[in-house]
Each structure stands twice: as C-alpha cells, then as structure tokens.
Design a protein around this motif. Structure first.
Motif, PDB file in Angstrom:
ATOM      1  N   VAL A 200       0.836  -1.207   0.000  1.00  0.00           N
ATOM      2  CA  VAL A 200       0.000   0.000   0.000  1.00  0.00           C
ATOM      3  C   VAL A 200       0.869   1.255   0.000  1.00  0.00           C
ATOM      4  N   LEU A 201       1.926   1.264   0.843  1.00  0.00           N
ATOM      5  CA  LEU A 201       2.812   2.426   0.881  1.00  0.00           C
ATOM      6  C   LEU A 201       3.509   2.634  -0.459  1.00  0.00           C
ATOM      7  N   ALA A 202       3.947   1.543  -1.065  1.00  0.00           N
ATOM      8  CA  ALA A 202       4.597   1.660  -2.369  1.00  0.00           C
ATOM      9  C   ALA A 202       3.632   2.187  -3.415  1.00  0.00           C
ATOM     10  N   LEU A 203       2.387   1.724  -3.370  1.00  0.00           N
ATOM     11  CA  LEU A 203       1.374   2.183  -4.324  1.00  0.00           C
ATOM     12  C   LEU A 203       1.106   3.680  -4.151  1.00  0.00           C
ATOM     13  N   VAL A 204       0.983   4.125  -2.882  1.00  0.00           N
ATOM     14  CA  VAL A 204       0.747   5.549  -2.628  1.00  0.00           C
ATOM     15  C   VAL A 204       1.922   6.378  -3.126  1.00  0.00           C
ATOM     16  N   GLN A 205       3.130   5.880  -2.903  1.00  0.00           N
ATOM     17  CA  GLN A 205       4.315   6.623  -3.333  1.00  0.00           C
ATOM     18  C   GLN A 205       4.380   6.732  -4.854  1.00  0.00           C
ATOM     19  N   ARG A 206       4.062   5.652  -5.552  1.00  0.00           N
ATOM     20  CA  ARG A 206       4.136   5.688  -7.015  1.00  0.00           C
ATOM     21  C   ARG A 206       3.040   6.567  -7.607  1.00  0.00           C
ATOM     22  N   ARG A 207       1.829   6.441  -7.101  1.00  0.00           N
ATOM     23  CA  ARG A 207       0.708   7.206  -7.662  1.00  0.00           C
ATOM     24  C   ARG A 207       0.832   8.705  -7.389  1.00  0.00           C
ATOM     25  N   GLY A 208       1.416   9.053  -6.252  1.00  0.00           N
ATOM     26  CA  GLY A 208       1.453  10.479  -5.906  1.00  0.00           C
ATOM     27  C   GLY A 208       2.778  11.141  -6.135  1.00  0.00           C
ATOM     28  N   ALA A 209       3.730  10.408  -6.731  1.00  0.00           N
ATOM     29  CA  ALA A 209       5.078  10.966  -6.901  1.00  0.00           C
ATOM     30  C   ALA A 209       5.093  12.205  -7.781  1.00  0.00           C
ATOM     31  N   HIS A 210       4.167  12.297  -8.750  1.00  0.00           N
ATOM     32  CA  HIS A 210       4.170  13.415  -9.699  1.00  0.00           C
ATOM     33  C   HIS A 210       3.097  14.450  -9.390  1.00  0.00           C
ATOM     34  N   LEU A 211       2.470  14.305  -8.235  1.00  0.00           N
ATOM     35  CA  LEU A 211       1.427  15.260  -7.861  1.00  0.00           C
ATOM     36  C   LEU A 211       2.031  16.411  -7.079  1.00  0.00           C
ATOM     37  N   ASP A 212       1.321  17.512  -7.066  1.00  0.00           N
ATOM     38  CA  ASP A 212       1.773  18.692  -6.342  1.00  0.00           C
ATOM     39  C   ASP A 212       0.977  18.840  -5.056  1.00  0.00           C
ATOM     40  N   GLY A 213       1.448  19.736  -4.208  1.00  0.00           N
ATOM     41  CA  GLY A 213       0.720  20.067  -2.994  1.00  0.00           C
ATOM     42  C   GLY A 213       0.780  18.970  -1.950  1.00  0.00           C
ATOM     43  N   GLU A 214      -0.321  18.866  -1.193  1.00  0.00           N
ATOM     44  CA  GLU A 214      -0.362  17.916  -0.085  1.00  0.00           C
ATOM     45  C   GLU A 214      -0.301  16.473  -0.569  1.00  0.00           C
ATOM     46  N   ALA A 215      -0.878  16.190  -1.731  1.00  0.00           N
ATOM     47  CA  ALA A 215      -0.845  14.829  -2.258  1.00  0.00           C
ATOM     48  C   ALA A 215       0.603  14.387  -2.519  1.00  0.00           C
ATOM     49  N   GLY A 216       1.398  15.286  -3.099  1.00  0.00           N
ATOM     50  CA  GLY A 216       2.798  14.952  -3.329  1.00  0.00           C
ATOM     51  C   GLY A 216       3.565  14.764  -2.030  1.00  0.00           C
ATOM     52  N   GLU A 217       3.235  15.584  -1.017  1.00  0.00           N
ATOM     53  CA  GLU A 217       3.899  15.437   0.279  1.00  0.00           C
ATOM     54  C   GLU A 217       3.539  14.108   0.927  1.00  0.00           C
ATOM     55  N   LEU A 218       2.267  13.711   0.834  1.00  0.00           N
ATOM     56  CA  LEU A 218       1.851  12.414   1.368  1.00  0.00           C
ATOM     57  C   LEU A 218       2.575  11.278   0.658  1.00  0.00           C
ATOM     58  N   ALA A 219       2.751  11.393  -0.650  1.00  0.00           N
ATOM     59  CA  ALA A 219       3.458  10.354  -1.400  1.00  0.00           C
ATOM     60  C   ALA A 219       4.912  10.266  -0.943  1.00  0.00           C
ATOM     61  N   ARG A 220       5.530  11.426  -0.708  1.00  0.00           N
ATOM     62  CA  ARG A 220       6.915  11.413  -0.243  1.00  0.00           C
ATOM     63  C   ARG A 220       7.033  10.765   1.130  1.00  0.00           C
ATOM     64  N   LEU A 221       6.103  11.110   2.034  1.00  0.00           N
ATOM     65  CA  LEU A 221       6.112  10.516   3.372  1.00  0.00           C
ATOM     66  C   LEU A 221       5.871   9.014   3.307  1.00  0.00           C
ATOM     67  N   GLY A 223       6.726   7.055   0.884  1.00  0.00           N
ATOM     68  CA  GLY A 223       7.967   6.442   0.422  1.00  0.00           C
ATOM     69  C   GLY A 223       8.996   6.326   1.541  1.00  0.00           C
ATOM     70  N   GLU A 224       9.091   7.366   2.375  1.00  0.00           N
ATOM     71  CA  GLU A 224      10.030   7.315   3.485  1.00  0.00           C
ATOM     72  C   GLU A 224       9.647   6.237   4.487  1.00  0.00           C
ATOM     73  N   GLN A 225       8.350   6.148   4.777  1.00  0.00           N
ATOM     74  CA  GLN A 225       7.909   5.128   5.730  1.00  0.00           C
ATOM     75  C   GLN A 225       8.085   3.717   5.173  1.00  0.00           C
ATOM     76  N   GLU A 226       7.925   3.570   3.873  1.00  0.00           N
ATOM     77  CA  GLU A 226       8.155   2.247   3.273  1.00  0.00           C
ATOM     78  C   GLU A 226       9.619   1.853   3.439  1.00  0.00           C
ATOM     79  N   ALA A 227      10.543   2.784   3.184  1.00  0.00           N
ATOM     80  CA  ALA A 227      11.965   2.490   3.330  1.00  0.00           C
ATOM     81  C   ALA A 227      12.317   2.179   4.779  1.00  0.00           C
ATOM     82  N   ALA A 228      11.754   2.969   5.709  1.00  0.00           N
ATOM     83  CA  ALA A 228      12.037   2.729   7.124  1.00  0.00           C
ATOM     84  C   ALA A 228      11.491   1.379   7.576  1.00  0.00           C
ATOM     85  N   LEU A 229      10.296   1.031   7.110  1.00  0.00           N
ATOM     86  CA  LEU A 229       9.687  -0.236   7.514  1.00  0.00           C
ATOM     87  C   LEU A 229      10.443  -1.421   6.938  1.00  0.00           C
ATOM     88  N   ARG A 230      10.884  -1.311   5.701  1.00  0.00           N
ATOM     89  CA  ARG A 230      11.685  -2.395   5.120  1.00  0.00           C
ATOM     90  C   ARG A 230      12.990  -2.576   5.887  1.00  0.00           C
TER      91      ARG A 230
END
Length: 371
Positions: A200-221, A223-230
């Motif tokens: 789910v985290l990977a999906l959110v990161q991929r779908r929102g990677a090219h979005l602007d605003g809060e959606a892009g920030e959520l995608a970045r977060l 991605g960070e949480q996916e890396a930390a969890l792995r």
C-alpha cells in the motif's frame, strides 16, 4: 550456581542410582563382616537407617523445589552422624584389622548431590567435610583411607564441573529455542507486512510521486515510511542480553530516509546492557528531533577507545539554552529522564547544544569499563 531445568534431571537420577547401588554394596559388606563387629545388631540398625535415608533422598531430590539447603544440610548431617557412630558399632579392633567402614562408598552420596546442586566448589566442600570426618573417626590415616578421601574430592570437583556445564548448555539451548521462535515470528510478520502495508505504501508513493501540494507530500512521506519499515523488518530481531553488542548494529535500526548514520568500519562493542541504554537514549534524541524539527537528522558514532560517543544533530529550529530548565520545572522530563538519566546511570554524560535557528546537537558519551 543453582541447578534447575530438565538438563539436570538425568544427573539427579544418576545420584539416586549410585546411592541405591552403594547401599547394596554396604549390605554385602555387612553380611560378610557382621560377626567381626563389636555391636552387630547396632550395625544392622545403622544399615537400616542408611536404607531409609536413601529412599528419603531419592524422593526429596526428585523435585526441584526440595533441592535446597535444608535437604542438602540434612543429607550431609546424616552421613556425618553415621561416620561418627561407626567406630563404636564396628569396634576399634575391626578398624585396626583393616575392615571397610560401615558406610563404604555410600558416604559419597552427599558429595554428588552437593556437586550437582552447586557446582565444583560446593561438591569439594562436602567432600572435604566427609573425608576429614572419615579420617578422624578411623583414629589412623591409612593409605587406603587417604586414597578414598582424595577420590571423593576428585569426584565432587568433576561432577560439579559437569553439572555447571550442563546448566550452561541448558541455558544456551533455551536462548537458541527462543531466538528461533522469535525469528520465525518475525519472518511471518514480515510476510504479512510485505503483502499488505508495504504494498500500500509503495502504491501511494508511485501514484502520488508526480502530484503537487499535499498529495505529493503524502506520497513522499509514504515512500520514506516504506523504506524505514523495510529496514526495520530486515534488521529487527531478538538481541542477546549478555556479552557484548555492536553499537553500530543497534543504531542501524534508526537509519532511514531522514536519518543518516555514520559509524566506524570496525565493530564498536559495548556490554549488552550499556549498548541497549545508549541506543535507547539515541532513539529518544531522534524522537525529539523528529517531533520538534521535522527535518533531517545525522547520527555519528565515534569509538575513542576509553569511551564511545554518539552525536545526534538535526536541522530543526533549535531552542533557547534555558528552555530545558523551564521544561523540567514544568514537569516535562523527557530529555532529563530519557536521555540524561540513562547516561548518568551508565556513568556517562549527555551534552545538549542548541540555539534558536541553529538546530540541536546531542552528544552522548559512555565510558568503556575494563572487564
């Protein structure tokens, strides 16, 4: 060294078998030499006491809860009493003629019991007491009697050493079983997390990677949480509670997309308890950095030989030098207890440097005590 656990059960059974076998030998010696004793009927009563006490110890030592000092001292006292009455029962003439004492090998029973229950020192102590009593009651020191006392001492030391090794092997096996069970559970959780949360985290990161605003920030977060969890899944696992731990391994669990770790290329060993507390204090400092700063943080590990220093620096807003004093006065003791308190308990020190707009640096130093 208290003996407990299933690994000692065969040793206690062996002690019981030895006492029964040695009692049988006592009966053979009594049947052969009874007519040469000064008081044969009293000797028969003593043999009966020995048989009863053999049964009592077999039942008593069978239960771990009863293998304490009361039974051990009573066991030693009964055998000492039997040795003390032996000269009167057998007569000095029989002893001078070289007849075996009434207890013969049976008197070694308490030595083996003490050795199994407490190791080499306890077994040697019981052997010295019984050996000295046996030699004193004989009224003479013959080569046979002296050899018997020495063999009993060696038996106490050797059996005690084996018992200690058995306890250590049992503890290590128990830790290995716990470690295997924890590892299997970790692997199961890792599979479940991989099939759900990570995807789910990977999906959110991929779908929102090219979005602007809060959606892009959520995608970045995400991605960070996916890396930390792995990273957590791959490194998490039970750690030993004894011996030495590599500080790098403990602090590596905090590394993430926002936390950079710099450490020596060689291990940085510390006693397990000290390493855990140092890692916990580092984690508390990183939590404060994330809560108040929200940006990146850097962790530096330095092995200075006599001490180990961990520095945590962030790029947050910082705070006034007197802010920690005000927080402690208001009852907010997070830094005082979670960081400084831990370091003081370890004999180390925590230095916190900050200024408004300049971020915060926490330096944790732990002395390396000589073993």
């Amino acid at each position: 060294m208290p003996a407990s656990g299933g690994f000692e059960l065969p040793l206690w059974r062996a002690v019981a078998v030895f006492r029964v076998a040695s009692l049988a030998y006592v009966c053979v010696i009594f049947a052969r030499d009874a007519d040469r004793y000064a008081h044969p009927f009293a000797a028969g009563a003593v043999v009966l006491v020995m048989a009863v006490w053999t049964a009592v110890t077999a039942v008593g030592y069978a239960a771990p809860a009863r293998r304490g000092w009361p039974l051990l001292l009573a066991d030693l006292g009964v055998v000492v009493a039997i040795l003390l009455v032996t000269p009167w029962v057998m007569g000095r003439a029989a002893l001078a003629a070289g007849l075996p004492t009434l207890a013969v090998a049976w008197l070694s029973g308490p030595v083996l019991a003490w050795a199994v229950s407490g190791g080499r020192r306890r077994g040697a102590a019981a052997a010295l007491v019984l050996g000295a009593t046996d030699l004193a009651t004989r009224g003479m020191v013959t080569p046979t009697a002296l050899n018997g006392a020495i063999l009993m001492l060696l038996a106490g030391v050797v059996v005690g050493h084996v018992a200690r090794l058995t306890v250590t092997a049992g503890q290590r096996l128990q830790r290995a079983v716990e470690l295997e069970a924890a590892t299997r559970e970790r692997d199961r959780l890792a599979r479940d997390i991989h099939d759900s949360v990570l995807q789910v985290l990977a999906l959110v990161q991929r779908r929102g990677a090219h979005l602007d605003g809060e959606a892009g920030e959520l995608a970045r977060l995400a991605g960070e949480q996916e890396a930390a969890l792995r990273s957590l899944i791959s490194k998490a696992g039970p750690l030993p509670t004894e011996g030495q731990l590599d500080v790098r391994e403990l602090l590596g669990r905090y590394a993430s997309a926002t936390v950079s770790l710099s450490a020596p290329a060689t291990p940085v060993p510390l006693p397990a308890a000290v390493a855990r507390e140092l890692a916990a204090a580092t984690g508390a400092a990183l939590d404060n950095a994330a809560r108040h700063g929200g940006g990146r943080a850097w962790v530096l590990v330095e092995d200075e030989g006599a001490a180990v220093t961990v520095s945590v620096r962030d790029e947050g807003p910082g705070f006034a030098p007197d802010r920690l004093v005000e927080a402690a006065a208001q009852g907010r003791l997070g830094v005082a207890q979670a960081i400084r308190g831990r370091l003081i308990d370890l004999g180390g020190a925590a230095r916190i440097s900050s200024a408004p707009g300049s971020g915060t640096e926490v330096e944790l130093t732990v002395p390396r005590r000589k073993p």
